[in-house]
Design an enzyme around this catalytic site. Structure first.
Site, PDB file in Angstrom:
ATOM      1  N   ASP A   3      -5.149   1.201   1.814  1.00  0.00           N
ATOM      2  CA  ASP A   3      -5.781   1.026   0.500  1.00  0.00           C
ATOM      3  C   ASP A   3      -7.196   0.514   0.788  1.00  0.00           C
ATOM      4  OD1 ASP A   3      -6.351   0.538  -2.192  1.00  0.00           O
ATOM      5  OD2 ASP A   3      -5.063  -1.233  -2.360  1.00  0.00           O
ATOM      6  N   ARG A  11      -3.565  -2.509 -17.867  1.00  0.00           N
ATOM      7  CA  ARG A  11      -4.246  -2.761 -16.579  1.00  0.00           C
ATOM      8  C   ARG A  11      -5.195  -3.919 -16.818  1.00  0.00           C
ATOM      9  NH1 ARG A  11      -6.765   1.380 -12.202  1.00  0.00           N
ATOM     10  NH2 ARG A  11      -4.532   1.523 -11.858  1.00  0.00           N
ATOM     11  N   CYS A  31      -2.871   4.951  -1.868  1.00  0.00           N
ATOM     12  CA  CYS A  31      -2.685   4.929  -3.330  1.00  0.00           C
ATOM     13  C   CYS A  31      -3.835   5.621  -4.050  1.00  0.00           C
ATOM     14  CB  CYS A  31      -2.553   3.494  -3.814  1.00  0.00           C
ATOM     15  SG  CYS A  31      -3.940   2.449  -3.336  1.00  0.00           S
ATOM     16  N   ARG A  51       2.929   9.834  -9.305  1.00  0.00           N
ATOM     17  CA  ARG A  51       2.732   8.766 -10.296  1.00  0.00           C
ATOM     18  C   ARG A  51       3.308   9.204 -11.639  1.00  0.00           C
ATOM     19  NH1 ARG A  51      -1.087   4.897  -9.734  1.00  0.00           N
ATOM     20  NH2 ARG A  51      -0.005   4.103 -11.568  1.00  0.00           N
ATOM     21  N   GLN A  98       2.803   2.047  -9.036  1.00  0.00           N
ATOM     22  CA  GLN A  98       2.395   2.692  -7.788  1.00  0.00           C
ATOM     23  C   GLN A  98       3.564   2.673  -6.795  1.00  0.00           C
ATOM     24  OE1 GLN A  98      -0.875   4.015  -6.852  1.00  0.00           O
ATOM     25  NE2 GLN A  98       0.483   4.854  -5.300  1.00  0.00           N
ATOM     26  N   HIS A 120       1.305  -3.912  -8.455  1.00  0.00           N
ATOM     27  CA  HIS A 120       1.102  -2.552  -8.974  1.00  0.00           C
ATOM     28  C   HIS A 120       2.458  -1.829  -8.896  1.00  0.00           C
ATOM     29  CE1 HIS A 120      -0.952   0.887 -10.299  1.00  0.00           C
ATOM     30  NE2 HIS A 120      -1.728   1.169  -9.283  1.00  0.00           N
TER      31      HIS A 120
END
Ligand code: CP
Ligand code: NVA
Length: 320
Positions: A221, A101, A261, A289, A131, A128
């Protein structure tokens, strides 16, 4: 060597294979079975930003597969004690996969350029993809087929919406980004998707009615992503008309389901009423996830000869 920096790193059959494995390992888990498909394999988690879901779902997923993971924070001296080349080459002597990340997408690209260990993008400023795999899994669970269904993302053209648009293009879903025009994706991402997927249907609009009228899923988001904190005051004002609240939900069909998310800023991009409504899938989505990433890890292990197809097949997993 195979990496997952964005969904462009996968062929269509590979993308479908990851989701198919994910669905099947989720079923095995729910049936009480946790086969050790990756015994003693190790994932290194190299994180420059905070995380609950990505970190913990990779750690627990790896454990359930009989492997282990190591969380590597700043104390390992990444980008400070030694060159990136020395760092990643040495790390690859110890671990089988790296989840990274990073603030900048170029960082994961640089790590992957040494080609010494598979790099998985655990979120960058650009994309991402993990995700998006979980998002697809979540939506697939709601319909016999998601082809032709619509997801409306309310917010800005960010890492999450960019990967979501890509997954929609791949899965034959319609994608609408609803938000202020100043926050549309203007980096050519949608044009690149349109050039790559002939029949995709991706649009950006400020028109709330048009974007919501046929939404099977509505997704939002945070308005201010990690690293954009100095823009937060301006973003609060710019997105004020695009809160996912009961009034906006009124514009959607009754069957429309809610995605986020997470983490959410309740009261900003989404109200309590909507995030906690019966049609909200957010907790299942977060849970997915782990299942999606188990599919990804198993697929990567197959690509690198760290797992045989027979091993999965003997546990009843069908490979496409
Ligand atoms: N959705 C997501 O990536 O959450 P984390 O930031 O907690 O990992
Ligand atoms: N767009 C958000 C997603 C967090 C999972 C961010 O980058 O902070």
């Amino acid at each position: 060597m195979r990496h997952l920096l964005s969904l462009f790193d996968l062929q269509q059959d590979e993308y479908e294979s990851i989701l198919s494995i994910a669905v099947q390992v989720k079923k095995l888990l729910l049936d009480g079975s946790r086969p050790s498909f990756l015994p003693r394999q190790v994932t290194g988690l190299l994180f420059e930003k905070p995380s609950l879901r990505t970190r913990v779902s990779f750690e627990t997923g790896m454990s359930q597969l009989g492997g282990a993971s190591l969380f590597l924070g700043q104390e390992v001296g990444w980008q400070s004690r030694e060159s990136t080349a020395d760092f990643i080459r040495v790390l690859s002597e110890y671990v089988d996969y790296v989840v990274c990340r990073s603030k900048l997408h170029t960082t994961v690209e640089e790590l992957a350029s040494f080609n010494c260990v598979p790099i998985i993008n655990g979120l960058t400023d650009h994309t991402h993809p993990c995700q998006a795999l979980a998002d697809m899994l979540t939506m697939m669970e709601q319909h016999e087929s998601i082809r032709g269904k619509q997801v409306t993302f309310v917010g800005d053209g960010n890492n999450v919406s960019r990967s979501l648009a890509h997954a929609c293009a791949r899965s034959g879903m319609r994608f609408r980004l609803l938000g202020p025009e100043a926050y549309f994706m203007v980096d050519g991402s949608l044009e690149k998707l349109e050039a790559s997927y002939a029949d995709c249907d991706l649009q950006q609009t400020e028109d709330r009615e048009a974007a919501m009228a046929e939404a099977d899923f509505v997704y939002t988001d945070v308005w201010t992503s990690m690293g954009q904190e100095n823009e937060s005051e301006r973003r609060l004002k710019d997105f004020a008309d695009y809160q996912l609240n009961a009034a906006l939900m009124q514009l959607a069909p009754d069957h429309c389901q809610v995605l986020h998310c997470l983490p959410a800023k309740r009261g900003e991009e989404i109200t309590d009423e909507v995030i906690d409504c019966p049609s909200s899938l957010i907790v299942r989505q977060a849970g997915n996830r782990m299942h999606a990433q188990k599919g990804l890890l198993l697929w990567l292990a197959l690509q690198h000869g760290r797992l045989t197809p027979g091993c999965l097949e003997s546990a009843g997993i069908e490979l496409r």
